[in-house]
Design an enzyme around this catalytic site. Structure first.
Site, PDB file in Angstrom:
ATOM      1  N   TYR A   1       0.911  -1.017   0.074  1.00  0.00           N
ATOM      2  CA  TYR A   1      -0.049  -0.018   0.023  1.00  0.00           C
ATOM      3  C   TYR A   1       0.858   1.104  -0.027  1.00  0.00           C
ATOM      4  O   TYR A   1       0.740   1.991  -0.791  1.00  0.00           O
ATOM      5  CB  TYR A   1      -0.988   0.050   1.314  1.00  0.00           C
ATOM      6  CG  TYR A   1      -1.912   1.046   1.165  1.00  0.00           C
ATOM      7  CD1 TYR A   1      -3.152   1.093   0.626  1.00  0.00           C
ATOM      8  CD2 TYR A   1      -1.904   2.290   2.051  1.00  0.00           C
ATOM      9  CE1 TYR A   1      -4.131   2.033   0.623  1.00  0.00           C
ATOM     10  CE2 TYR A   1      -2.595   3.161   2.107  1.00  0.00           C
ATOM     11  CZ  TYR A   1      -3.828   3.114   1.423  1.00  0.00           C
ATOM     12  OH  TYR A   1      -4.769   4.320   1.292  1.00  0.00           O
TER      13      TYR A   1
ATOM     14  N   LYS B   1       1.139   4.255  -3.041  1.00  0.00           N
ATOM     15  CA  LYS B   1       1.027   5.445  -2.820  1.00  0.00           C
ATOM     16  C   LYS B   1       2.045   6.453  -2.949  1.00  0.00           C
ATOM     17  O   LYS B   1       1.895   7.652  -3.333  1.00  0.00           O
ATOM     18  CB  LYS B   1       0.255   5.683  -1.384  1.00  0.00           C
ATOM     19  CG  LYS B   1      -1.019   4.949  -1.056  1.00  0.00           C
ATOM     20  CD  LYS B   1      -2.086   5.434  -2.122  1.00  0.00           C
ATOM     21  CE  LYS B   1      -3.559   4.823  -1.690  1.00  0.00           C
ATOM     22  NZ  LYS B   1      -4.748   5.261  -2.813  1.00  0.00           N
TER      23      LYS B   1
HETATM   24  N1  LIG Z   1      -9.922   5.491   4.217  1.00  0.00           N
HETATM   25  C1  LIG Z   1      -8.736   6.026   4.724  1.00  0.00           C
HETATM   26  O1  LIG Z   1      -8.214   5.895   5.790  1.00  0.00           O
HETATM   27  C2  LIG Z   1      -7.940   6.191   3.559  1.00  0.00           C
HETATM   28  C3  LIG Z   1      -6.440   7.019   3.770  1.00  0.00           C
HETATM   29  C4  LIG Z   1      -5.673   7.403   3.020  1.00  0.00           C
HETATM   30  C5  LIG Z   1      -6.048   7.093   1.559  1.00  0.00           C
HETATM   31  N2  LIG Z   1      -7.297   6.541   1.226  1.00  0.00           N
HETATM   32  C6  LIG Z   1      -7.442   6.287  -0.263  1.00  0.00           C
HETATM   33  O2  LIG Z   1      -8.709   6.773  -0.679  1.00  0.00           O
HETATM   34  C7  LIG Z   1      -9.267   6.184  -1.666  1.00  0.00           C
HETATM   35  C8  LIG Z   1     -10.759   5.720  -1.202  1.00  0.00           C
HETATM   36  O3  LIG Z   1     -10.749   5.086   0.124  1.00  0.00           O
HETATM   37  P1  LIG Z   1     -11.753   4.589   0.919  1.00  0.00           P
HETATM   38  O4  LIG Z   1     -11.379   4.785   2.243  1.00  0.00           O
HETATM   39  O5  LIG Z   1     -13.053   5.194   0.548  1.00  0.00           O
HETATM   40  O6  LIG Z   1     -12.068   3.063   0.732  1.00  0.00           O
HETATM   41  P2  LIG Z   1     -13.408   2.185   0.244  1.00  0.00           P
HETATM   42  O7  LIG Z   1     -12.860   0.910   0.110  1.00  0.00           O
HETATM   43  O8  LIG Z   1     -14.609   2.566   1.299  1.00  0.00           O
HETATM   44  O9  LIG Z   1     -13.746   2.599  -1.059  1.00  0.00           O
HETATM   45  C9  LIG Z   1     -13.042   2.143  -2.243  1.00  0.00           C
HETATM   46  C10 LIG Z   1     -13.737   2.040  -3.593  1.00  0.00           C
HETATM   47  O10 LIG Z   1     -12.940   1.856  -4.638  1.00  0.00           O
HETATM   48  C11 LIG Z   1     -13.614   0.700  -5.253  1.00  0.00           C
HETATM   49  N3  LIG Z   1     -12.701  -0.056  -6.171  1.00  0.00           N
HETATM   50  C12 LIG Z   1     -11.553  -0.745  -5.997  1.00  0.00           C
HETATM   51  N4  LIG Z   1     -11.053  -1.309  -6.844  1.00  0.00           N
HETATM   52  C13 LIG Z   1     -11.636  -0.676  -8.010  1.00  0.00           C
HETATM   53  C14 LIG Z   1     -11.444  -1.005  -9.461  1.00  0.00           C
HETATM   54  N5  LIG Z   1     -10.406  -1.731  -9.988  1.00  0.00           N
HETATM   55  N6  LIG Z   1     -12.254  -0.062 -10.189  1.00  0.00           N
HETATM   56  C15 LIG Z   1     -13.146   0.572  -9.945  1.00  0.00           C
HETATM   57  N7  LIG Z   1     -13.338   0.876  -8.379  1.00  0.00           N
HETATM   58  C16 LIG Z   1     -12.649   0.145  -7.623  1.00  0.00           C
HETATM   59  C17 LIG Z   1     -14.004  -0.168  -4.223  1.00  0.00           C
HETATM   60  O11 LIG Z   1     -15.221  -1.097  -4.958  1.00  0.00           O
HETATM   61  C18 LIG Z   1     -14.814   0.725  -3.298  1.00  0.00           C
HETATM   62  O12 LIG Z   1     -16.244   1.250  -3.510  1.00  0.00           O
HETATM   63  C19 LIG Z   1      -8.389   4.735  -1.908  1.00  0.00           C
HETATM   64  O13 LIG Z   1      -7.514   5.236  -2.766  1.00  0.00           O
HETATM   65  C20 LIG Z   1      -7.610   4.848  -0.605  1.00  0.00           C
HETATM   66  O14 LIG Z   1      -6.408   4.192  -0.621  1.00  0.00           O
HETATM   67  C21 LIG Z   1      -8.152   6.067   2.202  1.00  0.00           C
END
Ligand SMILES: NC(=O)c1ccc[n+]([C@@H]2O[C@H](COP(=O)([O-])OP(=O)(O)OC[C@H]3O[C@@H](n4cnc5c(N)ncnc54)[C@H](O)[C@@H]3O)[C@@H](O)[C@H]2O)c1
Length: 264
Positions: A164, A168
């Site tokens: 991960y 990133k």
């Molecule tokens: N939640 C956190 O604490 C956090 C922190 C830092 C960064 N992020 C980043 O923010 C972004 C959103 O994360 P989140 O927390 O909402 O996660 P989440 O798991 O709730 O949502 C991610 C969404 O991406 C979709 N997805 C996955 N693979 C896919 C693909 N190949 N094609 C299309 N859609 C796809 C999933 O089905 C899901 O609906 C991510 O890139 C994550 O790495 C999240």
């Protein structure tokens, strides 16, 4: 090198948000609609029902919205996504490459398949979204905003999430190169680096045993249970600023929004 101001406010803008069925992507899609932006929401086919609910919520705000299912790691799906935005709403002005995934696993147990899956969803998909959004925006000749999902884990290593973190860090490098290449087209390219946001991504089956939402993730990453968290709407607010016409002087950046976990 100057990145120019964007469109006159009389022209409505069109955004794509990948991974928009839930979590941060859903919050961004809804928040952009509040600013008068029409939104194409994308997620995997298994999330069709959730995506349809997001479309309805955007339409209830008086904006146009459409769901386009597809895999953000598959180039032909990304091309179809951009084409759908242009066909449905006439242009593409904002790309939010938000889709992401995580794998918590010790480095010594990681398989090539684990590595490739995370790198594909978190880095390859962002490259494809940037590439095809940029092609369309260059064709339109009126600038644009491209934004990718990085993370605090794209600025600092954390234990047991090495794939991960690597993915990133890749988003940050890609974003900087893209910002330099696309500046002459008045396209800004930035990323957001959230800290702990309780969503599906930070949930784990052991959370109840370990002390509640996000506790397993915190434990694995070596962060104290008192680490602050914030809802997805907090990240959406930052993204709403990044894509504003007024943000034309902001490019190549990875903006932390993490309660101060990573500073500087
Ligand atoms: N939640 C956190 O604490 C956090 C922190 C830092 C960064 N992020 C980043 O923010 C972004 C959103 O994360 P989140 O927390 O909402 O996660 P989440 O798991 O709730 O949502 C991610 C969404 O991406 C979709 N997805 C996955 N693979 C896919 C693909 N190949 N094609 C299309 N859609 C796809 C999933 O089905 C899901 O609906 C991510 O890139 C994550 O790495 C999240």
């Amino acid at each position: 090198m100057m990145v120019n101001e964007a469109l006159p406010s009389t022209i409505s803008r069109v955004a794509i948000v990948t991974g928009a069925a839930q979590g941060i992507g859903e919050a961004i899609a809804l928040r952009l609609a509040d600013d008068g932006i029409d939104v194409v929401v994308n997620d995997l086919p298994k999330k069709r029902d959730q995506l349809d609910s997001v479309v309805k919520a955007i339409q209830a705000k008086g904006r146009r919205a459409v769901a386009v299912v597809g895999d953000a790691t598959v180039e032909s799906d990304v091309v179809a996504l951009v084409d759908a935005a242009v066909k449905e709403f006439g242009s593409l002005d904002i790309m939010i490459a938000n889709a992401g995934t995580i794998e918590m696993k010790p480095l010594v147990d990681m398989t090539v398949e684990d590595w490739e899956r995370v790198m594909s969803v978190n880095a390859l998909s962002v490259m494809l979204a940037y590439k095809h959004a940029a092609r369309q925006m260059i064709k339109q000749g009126r600038g644009g905003r491209i934004v990718g999902a990085a993370s605090m884990a794209g600025k600092k290593g954390f234990a047991y999430v090495s794939s991960y973190c690597a993915s990133k860090f890749a988003v940050r490098g890609l974003t900087q190169s893209a910002a330099l290449e696309l500046a002459e087209h008045k396209i800004t390219v930035n990323s957001y680096a959230p800290g702990i946001i309780p969503t599906g991504l930070t949930q784990h089956p052991d959370d109840e045993k370990n002390g509640g939402p996000c506790s397993t993730f915190l434990l694995g990453a070596g962060l104290p249970p008192s680490t602050p968290s914030a809802p997805p709407t907090v990240v959406a607010e930052l993204v709403a600023y990044i894509v504003k016409p007024e943000a034309h002087f902001l490019t190549g950046q990875c903006l932390s929004i993490d309660g101060g976990i990573v500073m500087g």
